[in-house]
Design an enzyme around this catalytic site. Sequence first.
Site, PDB file in Angstrom:
ATOM      1  N   GLU A 363       0.833  -1.216   0.000  1.00  0.00           N
ATOM      2  CA  GLU A 363       0.000   0.000   0.000  1.00  0.00           C
ATOM      3  C   GLU A 363       0.866   1.266   0.000  1.00  0.00           C
ATOM      4  O   GLU A 363       0.532   2.281   0.616  1.00  0.00           O
ATOM      5  CB  GLU A 363      -1.030  -0.049   1.126  1.00  0.00           C
ATOM      6  CG  GLU A 363      -1.925  -1.285   0.943  1.00  0.00           C
ATOM      7  CD  GLU A 363      -3.289  -1.190   1.570  1.00  0.00           C
ATOM      8  OE1 GLU A 363      -3.752  -0.093   1.840  1.00  0.00           O
ATOM      9  OE2 GLU A 363      -3.902  -2.270   1.748  1.00  0.00           O
TER      10      GLU A 363
HETATM   11  N1  CAA Z   1      -6.614  11.787  -3.994  1.00  0.00           N
HETATM   12  C1  CAA Z   1      -7.139  12.304  -5.131  1.00  0.00           C
HETATM   13  N2  CAA Z   1      -6.398  12.509  -6.235  1.00  0.00           N
HETATM   14  C2  CAA Z   1      -5.091  12.202  -6.181  1.00  0.00           C
HETATM   15  C3  CAA Z   1      -4.488  11.673  -5.024  1.00  0.00           C
HETATM   16  C4  CAA Z   1      -5.306  11.458  -3.899  1.00  0.00           C
HETATM   17  N3  CAA Z   1      -4.837  10.954  -2.753  1.00  0.00           N
HETATM   18  N4  CAA Z   1      -3.167  11.472  -5.269  1.00  0.00           N
HETATM   19  C5  CAA Z   1      -2.956  11.867  -6.547  1.00  0.00           C
HETATM   20  N5  CAA Z   1      -4.118  12.309  -7.093  1.00  0.00           N
HETATM   21  C6  CAA Z   1      -4.326  12.876  -8.424  1.00  0.00           C
HETATM   22  C7  CAA Z   1      -3.431  14.100  -8.596  1.00  0.00           C
HETATM   23  O1  CAA Z   1      -4.072  15.271  -8.093  1.00  0.00           O
HETATM   24  C8  CAA Z   1      -3.230  14.149 -10.091  1.00  0.00           C
HETATM   25  O2  CAA Z   1      -4.375  14.713 -10.704  1.00  0.00           O
HETATM   26  P1  CAA Z   1      -4.230  15.991 -11.721  1.00  0.00           P
HETATM   27  O3  CAA Z   1      -3.407  15.486 -12.853  1.00  0.00           O
HETATM   28  O4  CAA Z   1      -5.646  16.287 -12.092  1.00  0.00           O
HETATM   29  O5  CAA Z   1      -3.566  17.067 -10.953  1.00  0.00           O
HETATM   30  C9  CAA Z   1      -3.209  12.671 -10.476  1.00  0.00           C
HETATM   31  O6  CAA Z   1      -3.862  11.958  -9.421  1.00  0.00           O
HETATM   32  C10 CAA Z   1      -1.798  12.158 -10.644  1.00  0.00           C
HETATM   33  O7  CAA Z   1      -1.130  12.353  -9.412  1.00  0.00           O
HETATM   34  P2  CAA Z   1       0.439  12.547  -9.294  1.00  0.00           P
HETATM   35  O8  CAA Z   1       0.924  13.507 -10.323  1.00  0.00           O
HETATM   36  O9  CAA Z   1       0.729  12.866  -7.858  1.00  0.00           O
HETATM   37  O10 CAA Z   1       0.951  11.086  -9.694  1.00  0.00           O
HETATM   38  P3  CAA Z   1       2.395  10.452  -9.627  1.00  0.00           P
HETATM   39  O11 CAA Z   1       2.630   9.680 -10.846  1.00  0.00           O
HETATM   40  O12 CAA Z   1       3.410  11.499  -9.221  1.00  0.00           O
HETATM   41  O13 CAA Z   1       2.222   9.344  -8.447  1.00  0.00           O
HETATM   42  C11 CAA Z   1       2.237   8.530  -6.185  1.00  0.00           C
HETATM   43  C12 CAA Z   1       1.865   9.668  -7.149  1.00  0.00           C
HETATM   44  C13 CAA Z   1       1.826   9.054  -4.806  1.00  0.00           C
HETATM   45  C14 CAA Z   1       3.711   8.231  -6.171  1.00  0.00           C
HETATM   46  C15 CAA Z   1       1.406   7.272  -6.548  1.00  0.00           C
HETATM   47  O14 CAA Z   1       1.844   6.715  -7.778  1.00  0.00           O
HETATM   48  C16 CAA Z   1       1.443   6.206  -5.472  1.00  0.00           C
HETATM   49  O15 CAA Z   1       0.750   6.304  -4.458  1.00  0.00           O
HETATM   50  N6  CAA Z   1       2.230   5.123  -5.687  1.00  0.00           N
HETATM   51  C17 CAA Z   1       2.219   3.971  -4.801  1.00  0.00           C
HETATM   52  C18 CAA Z   1       1.178   2.976  -5.223  1.00  0.00           C
HETATM   53  C19 CAA Z   1       0.783   2.053  -4.112  1.00  0.00           C
HETATM   54  O16 CAA Z   1       0.521   2.462  -2.991  1.00  0.00           O
HETATM   55  N7  CAA Z   1       0.672   0.781  -4.444  1.00  0.00           N
HETATM   56  C20 CAA Z   1       0.201  -0.194  -3.493  1.00  0.00           C
HETATM   57  C21 CAA Z   1      -0.433  -1.318  -4.220  1.00  0.00           C
HETATM   58  S1  CAA Z   1      -1.939  -1.832  -3.530  1.00  0.00           S
HETATM   59  C22 CAA Z   1      -1.559  -2.942  -2.308  1.00  0.00           C
HETATM   60  O17 CAA Z   1      -0.478  -3.035  -1.825  1.00  0.00           O
HETATM   61  C23 CAA Z   1      -2.765  -3.671  -1.841  1.00  0.00           C
HETATM   62  C24 CAA Z   1      -2.555  -4.982  -1.184  1.00  0.00           C
HETATM   63  O18 CAA Z   1      -2.931  -5.994  -1.730  1.00  0.00           O
HETATM   64  C25 CAA Z   1      -2.117  -5.001   0.226  1.00  0.00           C
END
Ligand code: CAA
Length: 380
Positions: A363
Amino acid sequence: MNFSLTEEHLMIRDAARDFAQTELLPGVIERDNAQKFPDSLVRKMGELGFLGIMVDPKYGGSGMDTISYVLIMEELSKIDASASVMVSVNNSLVCYGLEAFGSEAQKQKYLTKLATGESIGAFCLSEPEAGSDATSQRTTAIDKGDYYLINGTKNWITNGGRADFYLVIAQTDKHKGSHGINAFIVEKGTPGFDIGPKEDKLGIRGSDTHTLQFNDVKVPKENRIGDDGSGFRFAMKTLSGGRIGIAAQALGIASGAYELALKYSKERKAFGTEICNHQAIAFKLADMYTEIEAARMLVLKAAWDKDQGNNYDKSSAMAKLYASKVAMEQTVEAVQIHGGNGFVKEYHVERLMRDAKITQIYEGTSEIQKIVISRGLIKE
Ligand code: CAA
């Protein structure tokens, strides 16, 4: 400001503690060895309302708040983090995702079964080439009129083999980047959807983790969640709540290890006295308890933010970052306090140490949490 839990919260915590002690503790070592988690225990967790904790009762859920959710997660995780990850994914990634973003028809068809534990859900975002960089989805969902055609691979999927319904994130239009991503509900048994072998893991070995393959899987249009292009936002928002669950899991692993270490140190004698009377051990206990209490405050604050309707992206990332670090460090200390006994399975702390590691990875890794926190700070 009030740091006390309500009577209702205490009752919920005690019910989870009782279930963990009477139902999860027996056989936890064997389940870890065999990498199994029996259906009978999943059913019992469903009967107790642990699989739809925050879901509105009109959809079959328990209608509790996020504080209750973290209290339950902590108690289950003290004993069996393989059970608690199933609870966490079903509650905060699958049920929350559907309740917050799904259509009424999707809620009636899927959420009502997921919230009661009649069905189990999985959340499919990670891919071989898109883990932390979640925008780089390679799985495609091509719009074919009244259905989407899904192709690709998802990996490290919790509940991967056991689930009935899968929330699958896929790229519909790669030119639109994060705005070209959608989330879909895929039912087990859909032609072209195959479940790969179970992963052989370091920790949470009882949990069911698989790679999934999608080869020309037809998904009806009504199974898309939300508006076209809203899938990345869906995934991020859902993961923000998921991180509160994993933070609570980390807190539970740390506090479970601490409780075992405290008990052991009061029983084990060396140099003529119980080892808790030696400053080397007493100071470890003091540090462990302090760190765990600090993590607890962050976890409860993130849950409270969510319950109050505040933005919880940053507070959930902080809770997960800190609680997972505490879990890793304090389980190592718990093994150390147990000495040679800590290295063998029957004392439980070696399993908790192995289980702790995943809380710094899934996550969103700790490094990803720092991205979320720092972006939140800069934006404020
Ligand atoms: N809420 C709403 N919108 C959001 C948001 C949030 N929390 N975070 C990002 N966004 C939106 C942004 O506002 C942006 O929108 P606009 O283009 O309209 O401005 C869009 O999403 C893209 O966001 P970023 O530019 O911030 O995207 P990024 O490529 O820089 O990535 C990141 C951001 C935080 C690194 C994201 O990729 C991330 O969280 N990565 C980790 C993924 C993860 O947690 N994976 C876990 C897998 S699931 C798992 O583990 C489940 C299991 O089985 C246990």
